[in-house]
Write a protein that holds these residues in place. Structure first.
Motif, PDB file in Angstrom:
ATOM      1  N   PRO A  85     -26.880  26.346  21.458  1.00  8.93           N
ATOM      2  CA  PRO A  85     -27.584  27.063  22.531  1.00  8.93           C
ATOM      3  C   PRO A  85     -28.978  26.489  22.791  1.00  8.93           C
ATOM      4  CG  PRO A  85     -26.499  28.616  21.083  1.00  8.93           C
ATOM      5  CD  PRO A  85     -26.363  27.268  20.448  1.00  8.93           C
ATOM      6  N   THR A  86     -29.645  26.022  21.758  1.00 10.62           N
ATOM      7  CA  THR A  86     -30.973  25.420  21.930  1.00 10.62           C
ATOM      8  C   THR A  86     -30.894  24.185  22.821  1.00 10.62           C
ATOM      9  OG1 THR A  86     -31.605  26.199  19.727  1.00 10.62           O
ATOM     10  CG2 THR A  86     -32.952  24.459  20.700  1.00 10.62           C
ATOM     11  N   LEU A  87     -29.898  23.352  22.582  1.00  9.92           N
ATOM     12  CA  LEU A  87     -29.733  22.153  23.397  1.00  9.92           C
ATOM     13  C   LEU A  87     -29.360  22.519  24.833  1.00  9.92           C
ATOM     14  CD1 LEU A  87     -29.938  19.111  23.283  1.00  9.92           C
ATOM     15  CD2 LEU A  87     -27.546  19.019  22.601  1.00  9.92           C
ATOM     16  N   LEU A  88     -28.579  23.572  25.011  1.00 12.28           N
ATOM     17  CA  LEU A  88     -28.233  24.021  26.365  1.00 12.28           C
ATOM     18  C   LEU A  88     -29.474  24.497  27.118  1.00 12.28           C
ATOM     19  CD1 LEU A  88     -24.882  25.965  25.802  1.00 12.28           C
ATOM     20  CD2 LEU A  88     -25.206  23.768  26.942  1.00 12.28           C
ATOM     21  N   VAL A  89     -30.357  25.236  26.436  1.00 12.96           N
ATOM     22  CA  VAL A  89     -31.594  25.704  27.069  1.00 12.96           C
ATOM     23  C   VAL A  89     -32.480  24.507  27.421  1.00 12.96           C
ATOM     24  CG1 VAL A  89     -33.736  26.987  26.678  1.00 12.96           C
ATOM     25  CG2 VAL A  89     -31.539  27.995  26.043  1.00 12.96           C
ATOM     26  N   LEU A  94     -34.656  20.753  31.514  1.00 16.65           N
ATOM     27  CA  LEU A  94     -34.740  19.390  32.054  1.00 16.65           C
ATOM     28  C   LEU A  94     -34.163  19.315  33.468  1.00 16.65           C
ATOM     29  CD1 LEU A  94     -33.865  17.235  28.917  1.00 16.65           C
ATOM     30  CD2 LEU A  94     -36.070  17.398  30.088  1.00 16.65           C
ATOM     31  N   VAL A  95     -33.110  20.052  33.718  1.00 22.18           N
ATOM     32  CA  VAL A  95     -32.545  20.103  35.074  1.00 22.18           C
ATOM     33  C   VAL A  95     -33.570  20.696  36.035  1.00 22.18           C
ATOM     34  CG1 VAL A  95     -30.793  21.217  36.515  1.00 22.18           C
ATOM     35  CG2 VAL A  95     -30.131  20.140  34.375  1.00 22.18           C
ATOM     36  N   THR A 100     -37.394  19.731  40.426  1.00 19.17           N
ATOM     37  CA  THR A 100     -38.753  19.763  40.968  1.00 19.17           C
ATOM     38  C   THR A 100     -39.205  18.362  41.364  1.00 19.17           C
ATOM     39  OG1 THR A 100     -39.273  21.672  39.587  1.00 19.17           O
ATOM     40  CG2 THR A 100     -41.137  20.434  40.475  1.00 19.17           C
ATOM     41  N   ILE A 101     -38.998  17.400  40.480  1.00 11.92           N
ATOM     42  CA  ILE A 101     -39.388  16.014  40.762  1.00 11.92           C
ATOM     43  C   ILE A 101     -38.593  15.455  41.937  1.00 11.92           C
ATOM     44  CG2 ILE A 101     -39.365  13.654  39.854  1.00 11.92           C
ATOM     45  CD1 ILE A 101     -39.914  14.904  37.075  1.00 11.92           C
ATOM     46  N   GLY A 102     -37.300  15.776  41.987  1.00 10.20           N
ATOM     47  CA  GLY A 102     -36.423  15.257  43.036  1.00 10.20           C
ATOM     48  C   GLY A 102     -36.474  16.029  44.337  1.00 10.20           C
ATOM     49  N   ALA A 103     -37.368  17.012  44.422  1.00  5.09           N
ATOM     50  CA  ALA A 103     -37.527  17.826  45.635  1.00  5.09           C
ATOM     51  C   ALA A 103     -36.206  18.480  46.044  1.00  5.09           C
ATOM     52  CB  ALA A 103     -38.104  17.000  46.777  1.00  5.09           C
TER      53      ALA A 103
END
Length: 147
Positions: A85-89, A94-95, A100-103
C-alpha cells in the motif's frame, strides 16, 4: 500471462460512455473531462464552477458502485495489488506530480486532447504510454514482481 476475463462488449460500451460523457461535458460546460483538472478545480472553487465538478466526480464513484451492484463486477474479486500500500500511495502521488507538470492527466490528454487533435496531447499520451511500458517491464522482468 493468461487473460482470464476478456470482455470486449462491456469494454466497448464503457469506452463509448466515456467518450459520450467527455463530449457532453465539452458541449454543455465548455470544459475538458480531465480528472486532474476537475479535482484541482475543487481545491480552488470559483463561483458557479463547483456544482458540475462535484456532480462529475460523484458520478464517477456512483458509476463504479452501480456496476458492482448490478453484478457486472463478478469475477474480479481475485485481483489483488502486487505491491505494498505504501508503494501504491507513492505511485499515486507521482502520478499527481506528473499530471501537474504535464498540464493534465491521461484522461484529459488521452481522451479529450487526442479527440481535439492537440499535438501537445499526442506527445503527452505517447509519454504516458511509453512510461507505462517501461514501468511494467522493469517491475515484471527486472524486479520479478507479479510475474
Amino acid at each position: 500471462m493468461e487473460i482470464v476475463n476478456f470482455t470486449p462488449v462491456p469494454a466497448l460500451i464503457g469506452g463509448a460512455l466515456i467518450g459520450l460523457s467527455a463530449a457532453f461535458l465539452l458541449w454543455s460546460q465548455g470544459r475538458i473531462a480531465g480528472i486532474s483538472g476537475i479535482v484541482g478545480g475543487l481545491t480552488k472553487p470559483v463561483r458557479g464552477d463547483l456544482a458540475w465538478r462535484a456532480v462529475f466526480l460523484i458520478g464517477l464513484v456512483l458509476g463504479g458502485v452501480l456496476y458492482r451492484v448490478l453484478g457486472f463486477g463478478v469475477g474480479v474479486d481475485h485481483i489483488q495489488p502486487v505491491v505494498s500500500p505504501t508503494l501504491l500511495v507513492l505511485a499515486g502521488l507521482l502520478v499527481g506530480v506528473g499530471a501537474t507538470i504535464g498540464a493534465g492527466c491521461t484522461s484529459g490528454h488521452g481522451i479529450c486532447g487526442l479527440a481535439r487533435r492537440s499535438p501537445r496531447s499526442l506527445v503527452a499520451t505517447l509519454s504516458f504510454m511509453g512510461s507505462g511500458l517501461v514501468t511494467v517491464f522493469v517491475v515484471r522482468q527486472l524486479m520479478g514482481v507479479g510475474a
